[in-house]
Design a protein around this motif. Sequence first.
Motif, mmCIF file in Angstrom:
data_model
loop_
_atom_site.group_PDB
_atom_site.id
_atom_site.type_symbol
_atom_site.label_atom_id
_atom_site.label_comp_id
_atom_site.label_asym_id
_atom_site.label_seq_id
_atom_site.Cartn_x
_atom_site.Cartn_y
_atom_site.Cartn_z
ATOM 1 N N PHE A 17 34.431 31.861 -5.634
ATOM 2 C CA PHE A 17 35.841 31.780 -5.319
ATOM 3 C C PHE A 17 36.467 30.500 -5.860
ATOM 4 O O PHE A 17 35.809 29.453 -5.914
ATOM 5 C CB PHE A 17 36.043 31.833 -3.802
ATOM 6 C CG PHE A 17 35.488 33.073 -3.181
ATOM 7 C CD1 PHE A 17 36.056 34.305 -3.439
ATOM 8 C CD2 PHE A 17 34.381 33.004 -2.349
ATOM 9 C CE1 PHE A 17 35.537 35.458 -2.878
ATOM 10 C CE2 PHE A 17 33.851 34.147 -1.788
ATOM 11 C CZ PHE A 17 34.431 35.380 -2.047
ATOM 12 N N PRO A 18 37.749 30.575 -6.217
ATOM 13 C CA PRO A 18 38.457 29.333 -6.540
ATOM 14 C C PRO A 18 38.623 28.501 -5.268
ATOM 15 O O PRO A 18 38.538 29.015 -4.149
ATOM 16 C CB PRO A 18 39.802 29.829 -7.078
ATOM 17 C CG PRO A 18 39.987 31.179 -6.480
ATOM 18 C CD PRO A 18 38.610 31.762 -6.336
ATOM 19 N N THR A 29 17.776 31.180 -13.873
ATOM 20 C CA THR A 29 19.218 31.420 -13.980
ATOM 21 C C THR A 29 19.982 30.415 -13.109
ATOM 22 O O THR A 29 20.695 30.800 -12.171
ATOM 23 C CB THR A 29 19.581 32.856 -13.537
ATOM 24 O OG1 THR A 29 19.066 33.063 -12.197
ATOM 25 C CG2 THR A 29 18.998 33.892 -14.473
ATOM 26 N N PRO A 30 19.876 29.139 -13.388
ATOM 27 C CA PRO A 30 20.516 28.147 -12.511
ATOM 28 C C PRO A 30 22.034 28.289 -12.424
ATOM 29 O O PRO A 30 22.623 28.046 -11.370
ATOM 30 C CB PRO A 30 20.116 26.808 -13.136
ATOM 31 C CG PRO A 30 19.726 27.131 -14.543
ATOM 32 C CD PRO A 30 19.135 28.499 -14.487
ATOM 33 N N GLN A 31 22.685 28.694 -13.517
ATOM 34 C CA GLN A 31 24.145 28.796 -13.475
ATOM 35 C C GLN A 31 24.580 29.975 -12.610
ATOM 36 O O GLN A 31 25.531 29.859 -11.820
ATOM 37 C CB GLN A 31 24.697 28.946 -14.888
ATOM 38 C CG GLN A 31 26.169 28.644 -15.025
ATOM 39 C CD GLN A 31 26.510 27.229 -14.601
ATOM 40 O OE1 GLN A 31 27.088 27.016 -13.544
ATOM 41 N NE2 GLN A 31 26.156 26.254 -15.426
ATOM 42 N N LEU A 32 23.895 31.108 -12.736
ATOM 43 C CA LEU A 32 24.206 32.248 -11.871
ATOM 44 C C LEU A 32 23.903 31.900 -10.414
ATOM 45 O O LEU A 32 24.670 32.251 -9.508
ATOM 46 C CB LEU A 32 23.416 33.483 -12.303
ATOM 47 C CG LEU A 32 23.841 34.132 -13.623
ATOM 48 C CD1 LEU A 32 22.926 35.300 -13.963
ATOM 49 C CD2 LEU A 32 25.290 34.609 -13.552
ATOM 50 N N ASN A 33 22.793 31.222 -10.181
ATOM 51 C CA ASN A 33 22.451 30.823 -8.816
ATOM 52 C C ASN A 33 23.561 29.967 -8.206
ATOM 53 O O ASN A 33 23.893 30.091 -7.025
ATOM 54 C CB ASN A 33 21.142 30.035 -8.795
ATOM 55 C CG ASN A 33 19.967 30.834 -9.314
ATOM 56 O OD1 ASN A 33 20.044 32.033 -9.517
ATOM 57 N ND2 ASN A 33 18.866 30.152 -9.559
ATOM 58 N N ASN A 34 24.132 29.084 -9.028
ATOM 59 C CA ASN A 34 25.152 28.165 -8.529
ATOM 60 C C ASN A 34 26.436 28.875 -8.096
ATOM 61 O O ASN A 34 27.210 28.322 -7.304
ATOM 62 C CB ASN A 34 25.495 27.116 -9.595
ATOM 63 C CG ASN A 34 24.413 26.059 -9.741
ATOM 64 O OD1 ASN A 34 23.568 25.908 -8.868
ATOM 65 N ND2 ASN A 34 24.426 25.347 -10.850
ATOM 66 N N LEU A 35 26.671 30.084 -8.614
ATOM 67 C CA LEU A 35 27.859 30.819 -8.184
ATOM 68 C C LEU A 35 27.846 31.054 -6.678
ATOM 69 O O LEU A 35 28.892 31.113 -6.032
ATOM 70 C CB LEU A 35 27.956 32.164 -8.917
ATOM 71 C CG LEU A 35 28.176 32.131 -10.430
ATOM 72 C CD1 LEU A 35 28.266 33.548 -10.977
ATOM 73 C CD2 LEU A 35 29.420 31.344 -10.807
ATOM 74 N N VAL A 36 26.643 31.193 -6.113
ATOM 75 C CA VAL A 36 26.529 31.505 -4.693
ATOM 76 C C VAL A 36 26.989 30.323 -3.837
ATOM 77 O O VAL A 36 27.433 30.507 -2.700
ATOM 78 C CB VAL A 36 25.080 31.901 -4.343
ATOM 79 C CG1 VAL A 36 24.967 32.353 -2.891
ATOM 80 C CG2 VAL A 36 24.595 33.018 -5.275
ATOM 81 N N GLU A 37 26.911 29.107 -4.373
ATOM 82 C CA GLU A 37 27.300 27.925 -3.599
ATOM 83 C C GLU A 37 28.758 28.026 -3.147
ATOM 84 O O GLU A 37 29.110 27.599 -2.049
ATOM 85 C CB GLU A 37 27.090 26.657 -4.418
ATOM 86 C CG GLU A 37 27.404 25.385 -3.641
ATOM 87 C CD GLU A 37 27.127 24.125 -4.445
ATOM 88 O OE1 GLU A 37 27.406 23.033 -3.931
ATOM 89 O OE2 GLU A 37 26.621 24.248 -5.581
ATOM 90 N N ARG A 38 29.629 28.594 -4.014
ATOM 91 C CA ARG A 38 31.028 28.773 -3.649
ATOM 92 C C ARG A 38 31.371 30.261 -3.599
ATOM 93 O O ARG A 38 32.495 30.669 -3.870
ATOM 94 C CB ARG A 38 31.956 28.080 -4.656
ATOM 95 C CG ARG A 38 31.973 26.591 -4.578
ATOM 96 C CD ARG A 38 33.345 25.991 -4.873
ATOM 97 N NE ARG A 38 34.079 26.623 -5.967
ATOM 98 C CZ ARG A 38 34.266 26.053 -7.155
ATOM 99 N NH1 ARG A 38 33.754 24.869 -7.417
ATOM 100 N NH2 ARG A 38 34.981 26.657 -8.072
ATOM 101 N N GLY A 39 30.389 31.080 -3.225
ATOM 102 C CA GLY A 39 30.657 32.502 -3.209
ATOM 103 C C GLY A 39 29.575 33.293 -2.512
ATOM 104 O O GLY A 39 29.072 32.891 -1.461
#
Length: 483
Positions: free
Chosen positions: A330-331, A38-48
Motif C-alpha cells: 500500500f502507499p 526474492t527479497p524485493q517481493l518479500n519486502n512488499l509484505v512489510e507494507r502490505g
Amino acid sequence: MDTGPNILLVMADQHRGDAVGADPHCPTDTHGYPFVHTPQLNNLVERGALFSRAYVPAPICVPARQSLWSGQTPATIGSTNWYGHPWEFEHTLAGELTDAGYQTHLVGKTHSQPRGNHVGFERMGPTHVGASLRDDDYAEWLHNKSGGQYDKHTGGLESNTWTARPSHVPEHEHPTTWTTSQALNFLENRDEDRPFFLTVSYQRPHPPFDPPSAFWEMYIDRDLPEPVVGEWVEEMFGDEIPTYPPTDAWIADLSPHEIDRARAAYYGLITQIDFQLTRLFESMWREHGVLDDTLILYTSDHGEMLGDHHLWRKGFPFEGSTRVPLLLQFPTSMDYPTEQIIDRPVGLEDVMPTILAAAGIDIPETVEGRSVLSLIEDPTADWRPYYHGELGPSWTPKDATQYLIDEQYKYAWNPYNGDEFLFDIGSDRQERCNLAESSDHTEIVSTYRSKMARHLAHRPEGFSDGESLHQVGLDAWEGMETP
C-alpha cells in the motif's frame, strides 16, 4: 476529481505460488531458510499482504488474463480454453482507470487478441509476445542491437520446454531486463499531472528456461528440492509417461539431472525478476519520488508444474499450476493493516475490483470478482464459500478440468473422462493423497461432487442436471477447435 494513488501492476507469466520466499509453503533449505531468493517481493509484505491461497480461474494464459482484465469468469467471457475468444469486454480494469483520468500504459508481454487490442489501456508497448513469434518489439530490438547476428531464438530453446541452459544473450539484453527498461522509460516521460496505472508484464519465468548466467549460478550447484509425486500418480498417469519424452512434453519422468537444471533455471528467472524490481523500485523512489504514493500488486496468470507428479507446464488442477503469487503493497496514504499472510481463497478476477476500490472508482456491475481489501481489513471476514476454476480441452481431453477450492479441500473433476480428485489442502498442500480413491472418504467426496453439480447446473455444456455430474464429449465445447 480527487486523484487516487499511482498504481503499479507487475505480472509474471507461469510463476507458481510457492516460488516466493515469503510464501509459507516455499521450499526451504537444510537450515530452514526459503529456497527461492526474492527479497524485493518479500519486502512488499512489510507494507502490505501476501495471499497464500490465490488461484487462477483457468490454469492457462489466455482465459486467465481475460479474467484479470475484465473481472469476469471464463464461463461468462465464453473463453475456457487456450484458443480463447475475441477480447471484447464492456468494462476492463485499464478502461475504467483511463476513464477516471489515469494515464494507463502496459509494457512487456500481452496476450490480447487481435494483436494490438489495448484492452482499455491508453497505450501498449513496447511489447514482447514471448512465444515462437518473431514479430514483437523485443525481438526486433535484439536483432538490431546485435547487428543481425542473433535473436531471441538462437539459444536453441523452445517457448514451452523443460530443457534449460543459461541465456545466450548478456543480462542487459535479456527480455526481463528489457521489459524493466521500458517501464523506466515510461516513468521518465509520463504525464506528471495525472496519476498513472503502469502494468509491467514479464514473459518469464515462462519457458524458455534461460536465466542469465549470474542467476543460473545461484541455483545450479545447490541441493534443489525434489518434485512431489503423489501416491495416486502411477495409477492415474503411469501408462501415459513416454519413454522418450519430447522437450515440450506435458508429462515426463525425467532424470534427476534434467529436473535439477529445469528447477535451477526456473528459480533463477524468478530471482532475476526480483532483482529487476529492485531496479524499478529504486528508480521510483530516488529519481521520480513516486514509490511511497504507489499501490503495488504482483501476480501471475498461472503456475508451472515443474515436474510435480511427473507433470510439466500448466493446465492442470493441481497447486503447481493453479496457485499463483498475489502480493499487495500500500502507499503510505492508505491506512490498512500490514505484514499479513492471508490464507483465504482468492482469484485473478478479484484483481480488478481490488484496484478499483483502492483507487476510489466504482466497480462495474459486470465484475464477478470481489475486492480483497475486506480481507485485509479483517482476514476472518465473510467471503465466498469456495473458489471455482476450469479449463476446456486445449490440446487433449485430459486438459478438461473443473475445480472447487474452499477453506480446507480442493475437489477436481474431468468432465470428459470422469477423473476425480479430492485433496485436503489444509493438511496436504502438496496433494500427495487423493482422497477420492479411498473408500474411507466416500461421504465427503459425494458432498463435493454435489457442490460441483450445483455450481455447473446452468452450464450449456451439459456438465450437470443440478444434482449429478455428467461426462460430456468434445462437442460440448461449442466453437472450440478440437484437439
